[in-house]
Design an enzyme around this catalytic site. Structure first.
Site, mmCIF file in Angstrom:
data_model
loop_
_atom_site.group_PDB
_atom_site.id
_atom_site.type_symbol
_atom_site.label_atom_id
_atom_site.label_comp_id
_atom_site.label_asym_id
_atom_site.label_seq_id
_atom_site.Cartn_x
_atom_site.Cartn_y
_atom_site.Cartn_z
ATOM 1 C CB SER A 186 -0.961 -0.034 1.198
ATOM 2 O OG SER A 186 -1.977 0.931 1.067
ATOM 3 C CD GLU B 111 -5.200 -4.145 -4.228
ATOM 4 O OE1 GLU B 111 -5.419 -3.635 -3.103
ATOM 5 O OE2 GLU B 111 -4.104 -4.647 -4.545
ATOM 6 C CG HIS C 92 -5.459 -2.541 0.075
ATOM 7 N ND1 HIS C 92 -4.523 -2.418 -0.922
ATOM 8 C CD2 HIS C 92 -5.121 -1.627 1.014
ATOM 9 C CE1 HIS C 92 -3.660 -1.478 -0.597
ATOM 10 N NE2 HIS C 92 -3.998 -0.990 0.580
#
Length: 521
Positions: free
Chosen positions: A203, A325, A418
Site C-alpha cells: 500500500s 483491492e 487490500h
C-alpha cells in the site's frame, strides 16, 4: 578482525550473538529463538525529531557508550488515523527506530537484506506490528529490517518558512532514506550484504518504494524492489500534490492552529498538532491528509512521469495487486446507487465522448452490473492500474520484472482484499481483521504462506523468484504474463489489461489528469 567495505566497525569471522557492535555503539538484542533467529528491536537510526528537529531532515543518531538494550520495540510514530485501534508500543514523536531479524550464524555470511516499509496511507502504521514480525522471513535466509517513519502532519508538513531549512515536507520519505543509509553502513554487522538490499512494502509502503525508485537521493541504497498493491501514490484524485498545493495546505494548518510562525508550531505539543490533523477512511488521503508532495528535492517530479522518461532506478522489480483491492476503498467508489448514477459519474470523470468505451469495460445496464463495475473500477483506479503501469514502465529498462495477481481465498481469508496478503508474506497469519474475519489459519494457509515467503526471499537473493521446487513464474514481457498467486498458482495474462489500458490512456507523459482531483469528488 577485518574492516567492513563501507568503512564501518570491524567485522569478525565469528559466531553472531545477541551483542553486536554497530557504528553508533554496541547493542544487545534478544537471544536466538528455537529457530535460530536473533532480533534487535528499537535501534535508533536518527535523532528524535523533537523540538527544533521537528520538520527537519533526520539527523544521524548520536553514538552511545556502553551497551544499549534493544530487546523491546521503540515507540511507534504518532498516527493520524482517527480512533486508531491497533495495539502495540506507545506512540510518540520520538519514534525513528528500526528492527532487525537475522538467522545468520556469522557476521561474514552476507545474506540478502529485505527492508520493509509499512503501509497506512502515510497516516498510520509501524514497523513493529505483529503481522510483520520478521522471524519467519529471516528463516528463509534473509536479514529482515522494518522501519518506523514520520506520518501525517509531523511527517509531511510543507510551508514556505521551512523551505529555507532544506526541502519542505516529505520528512517521512527522508526518514526512509536515512534508514536505508543506516542499513548500508551497519547491516554487515548482522550478517547482511549491504550490496544486496531489497526494498519492499505494501500500500503506502509500496508507493514509497515506487517514489524512492524515482528519487535521485535513493540511488545505490537498494538494489531490488517489491511493491505490493501500489506504485506512485496516484489514482482517481490525480498524482501527488504539487509543492504549491502542499505549502498552501501547510499555511492553512498554521492559521487553523493560531500560530504566527513555524517556531510557534514547534513549541506546541506534538499530540496537539497531530490531533488537529486526524484523518479517517472516508476521506481520501491524497486530498485530505498531509502526505508526499513534489518538493523538487526528494521528489523532483511526478514519479510516474520520471518512470515514463526512464529516469527511475534500473533494478529488478516484483509487483502486483489483490483480486479485491476495492474492499477497503469502498468510500472512494463512484456513485452507484443506481446504474444511471454510475453512468453519470463516469461521464463526468472520463468524458462523455469516451463513455461508450468505458461502459464496454465497466458495464452498467442494470443496477447490479453498475455495482459490480463500481467495485472493479475502484480496484483499478485506486491501486491496480498504477501497479500495472509500474510493471510496464520498468520492463523498458531491460531489468527482470515479475508481476502477480493475488487471488488466494480460504476460510481464513475469504476475500483477497487490500492488505490481506501481508500475513502470508511474513508467514505470521495473524487474524484478518481488515475484512472482519477471525477464522484461524489452516494447514493450506500455512503451506501457501511458505510458498509466498519462498518466492519473495528468492527474489531478494537473486532478482528471480523462481527455484526448482516452485511453479515457474514468468518474466513480465510484451505478452504481459504474470503469476496468479491463488488456490492455483500458475502463469496467466493480465485479466484486466484492457481496463488498465483505458485508464492509462488518460496519462499524459505518465501523469494522470489533475482534473480528476476535483471533478470526481
Amino acid at each position: 578482525m577485518k574492516r567492513s567495505q563501507t568503512g564501518g566497525p570491524p567485522i569478525a569471522d565469528e559466531v553472531l550473538r545477541e551483542e553486536v557492535v554497530t557504528r553508533g555503539g554496541t547493542v544487545r538484542g534478544v537471544k536466538r529463538n528455537e529457530d535460530g533467529v536473533l532480533v534487535f528491536k528499537g535501534i535508533p537510526y536518527a535523532e528524535p525529531p523533537v523540538g527544533d528537529l521537528r520538520w527537519r531532515a533526520p539527523q544521524p543518531a548520536r553514538p552511545w557508550s556502553g551497551v544499549r538494550d534493544v530487546r523491546n520495540f521503540g515507540n511507534r510514530c504518532l498516527s493520524a488515523l482517527e480512533n486508531d485501534p491497533v495495539p502495540g508500543t506507545p506512540r510518540s514523536e520520538d519514534c525513528l527506530t528500526l528492527n532487525v531479524w537475522t538467522a545468520a550464524e556469522s557476521v561474514a555470511e552476507k545474506l540478502p537484506v529485505m527492508v520493509w516499509l509499512h503501509g497506512g496511507g502515510f497516516q498510520f502504521g509501524a514497523g513493529s506490528d505483529a503481522t510483520t514480525d520478521g522471524a519467519r522471513l529471516a528463516q528463509k535466509g534473509v536479514v529482515l529490517v522494518s522501519v518506523n517513519y514520520r506520518l501525517g502532519v509531523l511527517g509531511f508538513l510543507a510551508h514556505p518558512e521551512l523551505d529555507g531549512e532544506g526541502a519542505s515536507g516529505n520528512y517521512g520519505l527522508q526518514d526512509q532514506l536515512a534508514a536505508l543509509r543506516w542499513v548500508r553502513d551497519n547491516i554487515a554487522c548482522f550478517g547482511g550484504d549491504a550490496e544486496n538490499v531489497t526494498l519492499f512494502g505494501e500500500s503506502a509502503g509500496a508507493m514509497a518504494v515506487g517514489i524512492l525508485m524515482a528519487s535521485p537521493l535513493a540511488h545505490g541504497l537498494f538494489h531490488k524492489a517489491i511493491g505490493q498493491s501500489g506504485a506512485f501514490w496516484d489514482g482517481k484524485y490525480g498524482p501527488l500534490e504539487s509543492f504549491a498545493e502542499s505549502r498552501a495546505r501547510g499555511i492553512a494548518f498554521q492559521q487553523k492552529m493560531g500560530a504566527g510562525s513555524i517556531a510557534d508550531l514547534r513549541a506546541m505539543p506534538a499530540e496537539t498538532l497531530n490531533s488537529a490533523a486526524l484523518w479517517n477512511f472516508n476521506r481520501n488521503p491524497t486530498v485530505s491528509a498531509f502526505s508526499p508532495n513534489i518538493d523538487g528535492y526528494v521528489v523532483p517530479d511526478v514519479p510516474a512521469a520520471r518512470f515514463a522518461r526512464g529516469e527511475q532506478m534500473q533494478i529488478p522489480l516484483l509487483a502486483g495487486w489483490m483480486a479485491a483491492e476495492y474492499y477497503t476503498f469502498r468510500a472512494y467508489s463512484l456513485p452507484h446507487a443506481s446504474a444511471e448514477a454510475f453512468r453519470a459519474a463516469a461521464a463526468l470523470m472520463f468524458g462523455k465522448e469516451r463513455l461508450s468505451e468505458f461502459l464496454a469495460l465497466y458495464p452498467a445496464a442494470t443496477d447490479g452490473e453498475a455495482s459490480a463495475s463500481a467495485e472493479s473500477l475502484t480496484s483499478d483506479f485506486t491501486i491496480s492500474e498504477q501497479t500495472w503501469y509500474w510493471l510496464e514502465m520498468q520492463k523498458r529498462t531491460g531489468q527482470p520484472v515479475y508481476g502477480y495477481a493475488f487471488t488466494y481465498t480460504s476460510p481464513y481469508v475469504p476475500i483477497a482484499s487490500h492488505i490481506t496478503d501481508v500475513p502470508f508474506v511474513f508467514g505470521t497469519l495473524t487474524p484478518q481483521h481488515i475484512i472482519g474475519n477471525n477464522v484461524p489459519p489452516a494447514q493450506a494457509d500455512i503451506k501457501f504462506a511458505d510458498l509466498i515467503m519462498t518466492y519473495w526471499s528468492n527474489f531478494a537473493r537473486s532478482g528471480n523468484p523462481n527455484d526448482a521446487k516452485l511453479p515457474t513464474w514468468p518474466v513480465y514481457n510484451q505478452e504481459g504474463m504474470i503469476q496468479e498467486l491463488g488456490n492455483s498458482v500458475a502463469a496467466q495474462k493480465v485479466a484486466q489489461r484492457e481496463r488498465f489500458r483505458f485508464i492509462s490512456s488518460f496519462r499524459e507523459g505518465g501523469v494522470l489528469p489533475w482534473r480528476w482531483r476535483t471533478e470526481s469528488k
